[in-house]
Design a protein around this motif. Structure first.
Motif, mmCIF file in Angstrom:
data_model
loop_
_atom_site.group_PDB
_atom_site.id
_atom_site.type_symbol
_atom_site.label_atom_id
_atom_site.label_comp_id
_atom_site.label_asym_id
_atom_site.label_seq_id
_atom_site.Cartn_x
_atom_site.Cartn_y
_atom_site.Cartn_z
ATOM 1 N N PHE A 49 0.835 -1.201 0.000
ATOM 2 C CA PHE A 49 0.000 0.000 0.000
ATOM 3 C C PHE A 49 0.869 1.250 0.000
ATOM 4 O O PHE A 49 0.508 2.273 -0.569
ATOM 5 N N PHE A 50 2.044 1.163 0.625
ATOM 6 C CA PHE A 50 2.939 2.315 0.719
ATOM 7 C C PHE A 50 3.729 2.486 -0.574
ATOM 8 O O PHE A 50 4.079 1.502 -1.232
ATOM 9 N N PRO A 51 4.052 3.727 -0.956
ATOM 10 C CA PRO A 51 4.889 3.948 -2.144
ATOM 11 C C PRO A 51 6.240 3.261 -1.989
ATOM 12 O O PRO A 51 6.829 3.249 -0.905
ATOM 13 N N THR A 52 6.740 2.701 -3.061
ATOM 14 C CA THR A 52 8.016 1.984 -3.037
ATOM 15 C C THR A 52 9.144 2.868 -2.526
ATOM 16 O O THR A 52 9.955 2.458 -1.687
ATOM 17 N N TRP A 53 9.185 4.085 -3.043
ATOM 18 C CA TRP A 53 10.281 4.994 -2.675
ATOM 19 C C TRP A 53 10.232 5.379 -1.197
ATOM 20 O O TRP A 53 11.254 5.735 -0.612
ATOM 21 N N LEU A 54 9.041 5.308 -0.584
ATOM 22 C CA LEU A 54 8.943 5.628 0.839
ATOM 23 C C LEU A 54 9.644 4.566 1.681
ATOM 24 O O LEU A 54 10.344 4.879 2.651
ATOM 25 N N TRP A 55 9.484 3.297 1.285
ATOM 26 C CA TRP A 55 10.202 2.225 1.959
ATOM 27 C C TRP A 55 11.709 2.383 1.759
ATOM 28 O O TRP A 55 12.497 2.151 2.685
ATOM 29 N N ALA A 56 12.100 2.757 0.543
ATOM 30 C CA ALA A 56 13.533 2.944 0.273
ATOM 31 C C ALA A 56 14.114 4.060 1.140
ATOM 32 O O ALA A 56 15.228 3.938 1.667
ATOM 33 N N ALA A 57 13.341 5.142 1.295
ATOM 34 C CA ALA A 57 13.802 6.251 2.138
ATOM 35 C C ALA A 57 13.955 5.800 3.590
ATOM 36 O O ALA A 57 14.934 6.156 4.274
ATOM 37 N N ALA A 58 12.999 4.987 4.058
ATOM 38 C CA ALA A 58 13.100 4.462 5.421
ATOM 39 C C ALA A 58 14.308 3.539 5.552
ATOM 40 O O ALA A 58 15.023 3.555 6.567
ATOM 41 N N GLY A 59 14.550 2.745 4.496
ATOM 42 C CA GLY A 59 15.701 1.852 4.515
ATOM 43 C C GLY A 59 17.013 2.601 4.604
ATOM 44 O O GLY A 59 17.935 2.200 5.335
ATOM 45 N N VAL A 60 17.104 3.705 3.882
ATOM 46 C CA VAL A 60 18.318 4.536 3.930
ATOM 47 C C VAL A 60 18.509 5.115 5.332
ATOM 48 O O VAL A 60 19.622 5.141 5.876
ATOM 49 N N ALA A 61 17.400 5.582 5.928
ATOM 50 C CA ALA A 61 17.490 6.160 7.269
ATOM 51 C C ALA A 61 17.968 5.134 8.289
ATOM 52 O O ALA A 61 18.794 5.441 9.164
ATOM 53 N N PHE A 62 17.472 3.905 8.176
ATOM 54 C CA PHE A 62 17.868 2.860 9.115
ATOM 55 C C PHE A 62 19.245 2.274 8.805
ATOM 56 O O PHE A 62 19.766 1.470 9.592
ATOM 57 N N ALA A 63 19.839 2.678 7.684
ATOM 58 C CA ALA A 63 21.136 2.116 7.293
ATOM 59 C C ALA A 63 22.310 2.799 7.976
ATOM 60 O O ALA A 63 23.425 2.261 7.964
ATOM 61 N N PHE A 64 22.093 3.948 8.576
ATOM 62 C CA PHE A 64 23.221 4.700 9.132
ATOM 63 C C PHE A 64 23.991 3.950 10.227
ATOM 64 O O PHE A 64 25.218 4.099 10.325
ATOM 65 N N PRO A 65 23.341 3.141 11.059
ATOM 66 C CA PRO A 65 24.140 2.357 12.023
ATOM 67 C C PRO A 65 25.125 1.399 11.376
ATOM 68 O O PRO A 65 26.053 0.916 12.044
ATOM 69 N N LEU A 66 24.942 1.115 10.084
ATOM 70 C CA LEU A 66 25.895 0.246 9.395
ATOM 71 C C LEU A 66 27.279 0.881 9.296
ATOM 72 O O LEU A 66 28.261 0.190 9.003
ATOM 73 N N LEU A 67 27.355 2.184 9.531
ATOM 74 C CA LEU A 67 28.662 2.842 9.546
ATOM 75 C C LEU A 67 29.571 2.258 10.622
ATOM 76 O O LEU A 67 30.801 2.337 10.525
ATOM 77 N N PHE A 68 28.950 1.659 11.662
ATOM 78 C CA PHE A 68 29.756 1.027 12.707
ATOM 79 C C PHE A 68 30.526 -0.174 12.161
ATOM 80 O O PHE A 68 31.531 -0.591 12.743
ATOM 81 N N LEU A 69 30.023 -0.755 11.042
ATOM 82 C CA LEU A 69 30.701 -1.900 10.435
ATOM 83 C C LEU A 69 31.651 -1.482 9.322
ATOM 84 O O LEU A 69 32.347 -2.330 8.758
ATOM 85 N N GLY A 70 31.615 -0.220 8.972
ATOM 86 C CA GLY A 70 32.514 0.250 7.930
ATOM 87 C C GLY A 70 31.775 1.032 6.858
ATOM 88 O O GLY A 70 30.583 0.802 6.589
ATOM 89 N N ARG A 71 32.466 1.928 6.245
ATOM 90 C CA ARG A 71 31.866 2.805 5.246
ATOM 91 C C ARG A 71 31.427 2.038 4.002
ATOM 92 O O ARG A 71 30.406 2.337 3.408
ATOM 93 N N LYS A 72 32.199 1.034 3.603
ATOM 94 C CA LYS A 72 31.863 0.274 2.399
ATOM 95 C C LYS A 72 30.533 -0.458 2.554
ATOM 96 O O LYS A 72 29.729 -0.515 1.617
ATOM 97 N N ILE A 73 30.297 -1.034 3.722
ATOM 98 C CA ILE A 73 29.035 -1.737 3.960
ATOM 99 C C ILE A 73 27.874 -0.761 3.931
ATOM 100 O O ILE A 73 26.808 -1.034 3.351
ATOM 101 N N PHE A 74 28.067 0.401 4.525
ATOM 102 C CA PHE A 74 27.025 1.433 4.521
ATOM 103 C C PHE A 74 26.700 1.872 3.094
ATOM 104 O O PHE A 74 25.520 1.948 2.701
ATOM 105 N N LEU A 75 27.718 2.142 2.288
ATOM 106 C CA LEU A 75 27.497 2.578 0.907
ATOM 107 C C LEU A 75 26.855 1.477 0.068
ATOM 108 O O LEU A 75 26.035 1.748 -0.812
#
Length: 335
Positions: A49-75
């Motif tokens: 029901f939600f727009p695809t890009w809205l989920w993608a935006a949420a995914g990007v927001a939740f991805a920032f803790p991945l910086l703890f594992l390294g910049r390459k994983i985050f990117l």
């Protein structure tokens, strides 16, 4: 210094665990959403029901803790969400098209212009908003009174205006029209007519309004999931009836179907039209294609589909003043 080392090791362990948790969350979310948007199962309608890009935006927001594992994983995670958007969302392609194409205020010579609009519960002022776009065929949903529709037709086409009336979905055209008789259940969601334009082009035209969608957004509520699933199943049955109606039309007859689908683009129920018709936005959508709601268009629930007899020149959504939907303008040429 020795007393600080355990504290430093503890903080390092916490960040590593946070990074690992974020990575597991990313994998689960990415796989789940990719599955849901690719297969569009009815049981997952509450998610799609939600727009695809809205989920993608949420995914990007939740991805920032991945910086703890390294910049390459985050990117890599950011790249994955961008890929997800371009695979499953249509908005980026339509926006790119706008870089080299632009909506035409006046239709090109030889083009057939179809305009579709939900009139916000029968608002005649909303219906009047189609006039500046110089349509040849108008598809209205939640149409105003028959008197107002007749007046609009005369304003558009004078004495050559023709009308197919069915209380909710309405067709206004220029030329000659023969309204089709439909079974009662189909007449509740669609109006069909055989229209002959002044230039001799004959086309089967359908104005459509499917059952309103469930608008619940609480993905943690089982009742919300059930409501979305049941609404999808009902819409699937309605589209099946429309498909049966279309399949009875001669293969040599051009078909135009448009209206308020009350379903997001790519909805699994609507996809059953594809063996017979093509979604015009997928072929030549320009700009931001979404139509609902007018002031914050997150979903493209107003759509126009055509048979292979037409080439789509362009199709776009235009902001309205009196409706809660944007209107859809589609220019076609015969193949």
């Amino acid at each position: 210094m020795a007393s600080r080392r355990p504290e430093k090791n503890f903080n390092h362990a916490i960040t590593r665990y946070a990074g690992k948790f974020a990575f597991i969350w990313f994998i689960l979310l990415f796989i789940t959403l990719s599955f849901c948007y690719y297969f569009r199962p009815d049981a997952c309608a509450a998610l799609t029901f939600f727009p695809t890009w809205l989920w993608a935006a949420a995914g990007v927001a939740f991805a920032f803790p991945l910086l703890f594992l390294g910049r390459k994983i985050f990117l890599a995670a950011i790249a994955a969400w961008l890929l997800f958007t371009f695979v499953f969302a249509e908005e980026p392609i339509c926006l790119v098209r706008q870089l080299y194409l632009s909506p035409a205020a006046s239709k090109k010579a030889g083009a057939l212009r179809v305009v579709s609009l939900n009139c916000a519960g029968g608002n005649p002022q909303a219906a009047e908003e189609v006039v500046p776009y110089q349509p040849d065929i108008v598809l209205l949903q939640e149409a105003p009174s028959k008197k107002d529709v007749v007046s609009l037709g005369q304003r558009l086409f004078g004495d050559e205006a023709v009308l197919a009336w069915n209380f909710d979905p309405v067709i206004i055209a220029h030329g000659h029209l023969q309204q089709r008789s439909l079974p009662r259940l189909r007449s509740l969601i669609m109006t069909e007519a055989y229209v002959t334009m002044p230039n001799g082009l004959a086309v089967e035209v359908i104005s459509l309004r499917l059952t309103p969608p469930s608008i619940g957004v609480n993905i943690f509520s089982p009742s919300n999931w059930k409501e979305h699933t049941n609404t999808r199943k009902l819409r699937r049955a309605q589209v099946a009836a429309v498909v049966e109606q279309i399949s009875a039309i001669s293969h040599g007859t051009p078909v135009i179907l448009g209206g308020d689908f009350n379903a997001p683009a790519g909805d699994a129920a609507v996809a059953h039209l594809e063996p017979y018709l093509c979604d015009t936005v997928k072929q030549a959508g320009i700009g931001w294609p979404n139509t609902a709601i007018n002031t914050l268009p997150l979903q493209r629930i107003d759509q126009i589909w055509t048979s292979k007899h037409f080439k789509v020149v362009s199709v776009w959504a235009a902001k309205t003043k009196y409706s809660d939907h944007r209107l859809v303008v589609c220019d076609l040429v015969s193949r």
